[in-house]
Design an enzyme around this catalytic site. Structure first.
Site, short mmCIF file in Angstrom:
data_model
loop_
_atom_site.label_atom_id
_atom_site.label_comp_id
_atom_site.label_asym_id
_atom_site.label_seq_id
_atom_site.Cartn_x
_atom_site.Cartn_y
_atom_site.Cartn_z
CB SER A 109 1.22 52.51 42.94
OG SER A 109 0.62 52.15 44.17
CE1 TYR A 134 -3.21 54.82 41.46
CE2 TYR A 134 -2.72 53.35 43.29
CZ TYR A 134 -2.44 54.48 42.56
OH TYR A 134 -1.39 55.30 42.93
CB SER A 163 2.34 55.86 52.40
OG SER A 163 1.81 54.56 52.40
N1 LIG Z 1 0.69 59.88 47.04
C1 LIG Z 1 1.10 58.63 47.18
O1 LIG Z 1 1.32 58.13 48.31
C2 LIG Z 1 1.32 57.77 45.97
C3 LIG Z 1 1.66 56.42 46.16
C4 LIG Z 1 1.90 55.63 45.03
C5 LIG Z 1 1.81 56.18 43.77
N2 LIG Z 1 1.45 57.49 43.62
C6 LIG Z 1 1.33 58.02 42.25
O2 LIG Z 1 2.05 59.24 42.18
C7 LIG Z 1 1.41 60.11 41.23
C8 LIG Z 1 1.18 61.48 41.90
O3 LIG Z 1 0.41 61.27 43.06
P1 LIG Z 1 -0.01 62.49 44.00
O4 LIG Z 1 -0.20 61.93 45.36
O5 LIG Z 1 0.90 63.64 43.80
O6 LIG Z 1 -1.44 62.81 43.40
P2 LIG Z 1 -2.21 64.22 43.30
O7 LIG Z 1 -3.62 63.91 43.00
O8 LIG Z 1 -1.90 65.06 44.48
O9 LIG Z 1 -1.51 64.89 42.04
C9 LIG Z 1 -1.71 64.41 40.74
C10 LIG Z 1 -1.72 65.62 39.80
O10 LIG Z 1 -1.84 65.12 38.46
C11 LIG Z 1 -2.74 65.98 37.77
N3 LIG Z 1 -3.31 65.20 36.68
C12 LIG Z 1 -4.09 64.09 36.80
N4 LIG Z 1 -4.39 63.60 35.59
C13 LIG Z 1 -3.78 64.43 34.69
C14 LIG Z 1 -3.71 64.44 33.28
N5 LIG Z 1 -4.31 63.49 32.54
N6 LIG Z 1 -3.00 65.40 32.67
C15 LIG Z 1 -2.39 66.37 33.42
N7 LIG Z 1 -2.41 66.41 34.77
C16 LIG Z 1 -3.11 65.44 35.39
C17 LIG Z 1 -3.76 66.43 38.81
O11 LIG Z 1 -4.37 67.65 38.42
C18 LIG Z 1 -2.89 66.57 40.06
O12 LIG Z 1 -2.40 67.88 40.23
C19 LIG Z 1 0.13 59.40 40.79
O13 LIG Z 1 0.36 58.73 39.56
C20 LIG Z 1 -0.09 58.38 41.88
O14 LIG Z 1 -0.81 57.25 41.40
C21 LIG Z 1 1.20 58.29 44.69
#
Ligand SMILES: NC(=O)c1ccc[n+]([C@@H]2O[C@H](COP(=O)([O-])OP(=O)(O)OC[C@H]3O[C@@H](n4cnc5c(N)ncnc54)[C@H](O)[C@@H]3O)[C@@H](O)[C@H]2O)c1
Length: 262
Positions: A109, A134, A163
């Site tokens: 991130s 985080y 984002s």
């Molecule tokens: N959405 C963004 O803008 C953004 C930005 C920077 C980083 N990220 C990173 O990208 C990744 C995905 O983000 P997202 O927006 O899709 O989040 P999200 O919450 O929509 O999806 C994450 C998924 O991971 C699953 N999950 C969580 N912990 C788990 C575990 N221990 N074992 C199995 N499944 C698990 C959840 O059930 C969920 O379906 C994350 O690591 C997040 O930190 C996202």
């Protein structure tokens, strides 16, 4: 390639998994949450439901690469953040070493460097400067990737995502947006790059107002096609915009630790 996608039921996973399938990759999904019918139609029977830490060995068996997207995408306590991001990454890396899987692509991130002041475009050579627990957990996950890349010759790409949104909705997102199509392009490039060892790249679209350097991603073959500027005239001014612009982590750089944003 045969690719394990963790967090496949999440926002990024449900976009990236069909995108990789359309490019000809075979995807195995893993998530705490069962895929919905639409995603299940893409994944077929190759789905594991449970925690990454418990299922890591079973999940990586027989794949060529892992795309690790599972994790809580928001602030939490330090133990929860480390568990969600660092422990899951370590479990996958250990399982990959045991199974001889040589490539990990990880959803890191921008919050790994979120306290970096805004100014010149930020490169990947700035020091780790997390803005939250985080962000600390993302820095830790990146450090684990670097360690395993050096010790076990794993190719490891940390995508410092900005984002991920259908469309940018704030002024900050005009700089930080990663479009769904560019997310697929970035993961696909990270899966096929021949750059060895550990790399960090910024996961944003080709935004006119980008705060982060896209060159490290381009060197891996990432060719973003979208630009948040297309939406600039539709985005209303908010009072928070100024404060969110001081540090690259935006609202995370000024929020209280441990508590997710409302
Ligand atoms: N959405 C963004 O803008 C953004 C930005 C920077 C980083 N990220 C990173 O990208 C990744 C995905 O983000 P997202 O927006 O899709 O989040 P999200 O919450 O929509 O999806 C994450 C998924 O991971 C699953 N999950 C969580 N912990 C788990 C575990 N221990 N074992 C199995 N499944 C698990 C959840 O059930 C969920 O379906 C994350 O690591 C997040 O930190 C996202």
């Amino acid at each position: 390639m045969r690719v394990l996608v963790t967090g496949v039921s999440g926002a990024i996973g449900r976009t990236v998994a069909p995108g990789l399938t359309a490019l000809g990759h075979e995807v195995r999904g893993l998530d705490l949450v069962e895929p919905d019918d639409e995603l299940a139609g893409v994944l077929g029977a190759d789905v594991l439901v449970g925690d990454v830490v418990d299922l890591a060995d079973q999940a990586v068996a027989g794949v060529d690469a892992v795309v690790h997207l599972a994790g809580r995408p928001s602030e939490s306590s330090l133990p929860e953040a480390l568990s969600s991001h660092a422990h899951t990454t370590a479990a996958l890396l250990d399982a990959m070493v045991r199974s001889g899987v040589g490539r990990l692509v990880y959803a890191s991130s921008n919050h790994a460097v979120g306290m970096t002041p805004r100014g010149e475009q930020v490169g990947v050579d700035v020091r780790p400067r997390p803005d939250t627990f985080y962000g600390v957990a993302k820095v830790t996950a990146e450090a684990l990737m670097s360690l395993y890349a050096d010790r076990f010759e794993i190719t490891a790409v940390a995508m410092r995502i900005g984002s991920f949104l259908e469309e940018p909705t704030t002024r900050r997102a005009l700089s930080t947006w990663l479009s769904p199509d560019d997310a697929v392009r970035l993961v696909a490039a990270a899966l096929t790059t021949d750059a060895p060892g550990f790399s960090a790249v910024y996961g944003i679209s080709a935004n006119t107002r980008a705060w982060w350097d896209l060159e490290p991603g381009r060197r891996l073959g990432y060719d973003p096609q979208d630009d948040a500027e297309t939406y600039a005239s539709t985005i209303p001014h908010r009072d928070e915009d100024e404060a969110e612009g001081d540090r690259v982590g935006g609202p995370y750089a000024v929020m209280p630790l441990e508590k997710p944003l409302p």
